[in-house]
Enzyme design. Structure first.
Site, mmCIF file in Angstrom:
data_model
loop_
_atom_site.group_PDB
_atom_site.id
_atom_site.type_symbol
_atom_site.label_atom_id
_atom_site.label_comp_id
_atom_site.label_asym_id
_atom_site.label_seq_id
_atom_site.Cartn_x
_atom_site.Cartn_y
_atom_site.Cartn_z
ATOM 1 N N LYS A 1 4.573 0.538 9.282
ATOM 2 C CA LYS A 1 4.678 1.839 8.619
ATOM 3 C C LYS A 1 4.100 2.948 9.481
ATOM 4 C CE LYS A 1 3.115 0.046 4.816
ATOM 5 N NZ LYS A 1 2.519 -0.120 3.484
ATOM 6 N N ARG B 1 5.001 -13.054 9.486
ATOM 7 C CA ARG B 1 5.671 -11.804 9.157
ATOM 8 C C ARG B 1 6.982 -11.717 9.907
ATOM 9 N NH1 ARG B 1 2.189 -7.600 9.055
ATOM 10 N NH2 ARG B 1 3.672 -5.982 9.500
ATOM 11 N N GLU C 1 0.869 -1.159 0.000
ATOM 12 C CA GLU C 1 0.000 0.000 0.000
ATOM 13 C C GLU C 1 0.917 1.223 0.000
ATOM 14 O OE1 GLU C 1 -2.709 0.194 3.317
ATOM 15 O OE2 GLU C 1 -3.575 2.065 2.562
#
Ligand code: ATP
Ligand code: MG
Length: 575
Positions: free
Chosen positions: A287, A277, A51
């Site tokens: 982020k 992850r 994104e």
């Protein structure tokens, strides 16, 4: 910041894919539940779907290596797809940084870029398709009510009073939503699945919401935007993705991913596969948190060398291949875990030990006059650039009457096991001669400003013909051609293993994570090194030129220490 037009960036564009062995289909197969869904003839197509709301970090590198690696190892394809469905947080500047970081890792150059926003028309059409089949409805409940109606893991959900709206009414309302006739938050489109489902994601999930914000790419064309859940699987289907790899948080979304594909006229069935992850100690890989550090000015930017972003790691001098080697070493599993930062550092160190050239630099210069070396005489010493391989070649070092050593390497009154320089003692100057300290010169305040020494002309290269043993070896630079530089030392950005876990993120920040030394002395060949050409400063660590450097003011970053001093000081940090 990176300068788009500098020659290194161009080089990056044409960088060959490296020969590091990435992941094959076998690794993925072990993650796929049930039988292999892929026919023998079918080409493997994966995607990396960032994104564009921040810069890529080392966690993304794991996903990149996995997705591009599987494609590469199976003669397939991997799409870079910008998952740009939320115009509130997304920005064009993030798109260019992502493209640049990806190319730096050696992926995606020269390939088409995909954007979820390119599919907005198709996604909209599919939303209407669901409405027409009675599989979606417009809901007027407020966001709070929707949350309340959803229920919890313990209690079932409650159906919205708007759930049984007729198809035509739904179509009409949805079209008006698109035209921007309603306030943000006043209506949503929901898939009509099951408010009593055990999986909360199946309790009539929202698939479109009103966002009265222009989109970086589609500008003011849309007032409604699809949610991640609605956009993602459908974009996978549009692009013919065979393996849609995502992190474990999406495991519970898989039934919804499959439900949507089942209820839409798609011709290909991508398979969502989850893997763990990457989490790392002493840093944050989200982020949102990284953006907070940038926005609050706690770091100099997304590419601050202390950041775990790819641009920060690059600026600090960590080579792309070291990152890839690290990611491959992590493997692909379903077990969530946190990797020690020390493990990453060790991987980088190992890589640089083999691949970095060696040079000499002095951080805190102490002048030495070699009394028996003729004034004005300059001697050229041919030295190897790395003991690891002759292919690194050689260079000339100049040796002269006046040289610098590091102040740390001299003690006037040394303890017993101090093998470096002290009055009357002899040491070896790397690649040059044995020298002996005769006299210490001080200023009026008693600070040592100079050492008077002699050199032994019979010991060129560093060994004495009479076989006498000299333990200490010092790095040095010759004063007549040394260049002045600033060197920035970095340590961990956070003091705790899991920043923000038991305190506010800001309270865990290491306030002493930068130490700047000005007036350092470098051997002149270092001027030729570009940013990202990481080099070992002998005995000191690995360093590379910073992007803030200028010809008259070179700045070097310490990439990493030669040894792991952190774990030694903090034994509990060793896993
Ligand atoms: P963040 O929490 O940092 O915002 P994200 O998952 O929202 O991360 P995206 O831009 O959506 O960020 O991520 C793109 C891809 O990278 C996704 O497929 C995501 O699963 C993967 N990814 C993100 N963070 C990690 C991580 N720490 N380890 C492995 N893969 C990751
Ligand atoms: Mg995401």
């Amino acid at each position: 910041m990176m300068n788009q037009s500098n020659p290194q960036d161009l080089q990056r564009e044409s960088k060959e894919e490296s020969d590091i062995e990435l992941f094959g289909i076998d690794e993925v197969r072990s993650l796929v539940q049930g039988s292999d869904h892929l026919g023998n003839e079918q080409k493997v197509v994966t995607r990396f779907p960032p994104e564009p709301n921040g810069y890529l970090h080392i966690g993304h590198a794991k996903s990149i290596c996995l997705n591009f690696g599987i494609a590469q190892a199976n003669n397939g394809d991997c799409h870079l797809r910008f998952d740009d469905t939320n115009p509130v947080t997304e920005d064009i500047k993030y798109i260019s940084s992502i493209v640049e970081d990806l190319a730096w890792l050696g992926f995606g150059s020269g390939k088409p870029k995909h954007f979820t926003s390119d599919y907005f028309d198709q996604l909209y059409e599919w939303a209407e398709y669901l409405i027409k089949n009675g599989d979606a409805y417009v809901d007027d409940l407020s966001p709070d009510e929707i949350r309340e109606y959803r229920g919890t893991l313990e209690t079932v959900g409650k159906e919205s009073p708007y759930r049984e709206r007729g198809i035509n009414e739904n179509l009409e309302l949805f079209r008006k939503m698109r035209e921007g006739e309603f306030e943000q938050g006043s209506k949503v489109l929901r898939a009509k699945i099951d408010m009593e489902a055990g999986n909360l994601n199946l309790r009539d999930p929202i698939i479109y919401r009103i966002i009265n914000v222009d989109h970086p790419r589609t500008k003011n064309s849309w007032r409604i935007y699809p949610t991640y859940d609605f956009a993602h699987g459908q974009s996978d289907a549009i692009e013919g993705i065979t393996h849609s790899l995502c992190t474990l948080e999406f495991e519970d979304h898989r039934p919804l991913y499959d439900w949507l594909l089942d209820h839409l006229p798609v011709s290909i069935r991508p398979k969502q596969i989850e893997f763990s992850r990457l989490n790392m100690t002493h840093t944050v890989l989200s982020k949102r948190n990284l953006k907070y550090l940038v926005d609050e000015g706690l770091v100099s930017g997304w590419d601050d060398p202390r950041m775990p972003t790819l641009s920060g790691l690059r600026r600090r001098g960590i080579p792309a291949d070291a990152i890839k080697t690290f990611c491959v070493g992590l493997g692909v599993t379903k077990a969530n875990s946190t990797v020690e930062m020390a493990a990453f550092d060790a991987c980088v160190r190992e890589y640089l030990n083999e691949n970095a050239q060696r040079r000499m630099a002095v951080i805190d210069p102490l002048k030495i006059i070699l009394e028996n070396f003729e004034e004005g005489r300059i001697e050229q010493l041919e030295v190897e650039n790395s003991p690891k391989s002759e292919s690194f070649g050689t260079r000339n070092l100049t040796f002269s009457r006046e040289i610098y050593i590091d102040r740390e390497d001299f003690m006037e009154d040394p303890p017993k096991k101090f093998f470096r320089l002290s009055p009357g003692k002899e040491v070896r100057l790397r690649y040059a001669y044995l020298i002996r300290c005769k006299e210490v010169v001080k200023d009026t305040e008693g600070k040592i400003i100079e050492l008077r020494c002699t050199y032994d002309p019979e010991t060129k290269g560093g060994s004495a013909p009479d076989g006498r043993k000299v333990k200490g070896i010092l790095h040095w630079v010759s004063s007549h051609d040394a260049i002045n530089a600033e060197i920035r030392f970095y340590s961990k950005l956070f003091n705790t293993e899991q920043p923000g876990k038991s305190a506010e993120l800001i309270d865990d920040l290491n306030r002493e994570s930068i130490l700047v030394h000005k007036n350092c002395k470098l051997e002149p060949s270092l001027l030729k090194f570009g940013c990202e050409e990481t080099v070992q400063f002998e005995r000191l660590g690995y360093f590379c030129k910073d992007t803030d450097s200028s010809q008259i003011n070179p700045i070097f970053n310490r990439t990493i220490e030669l040894r792991d001093t952190w774990s030694k000081l903090n034994p509990s940090n060793i896993s």
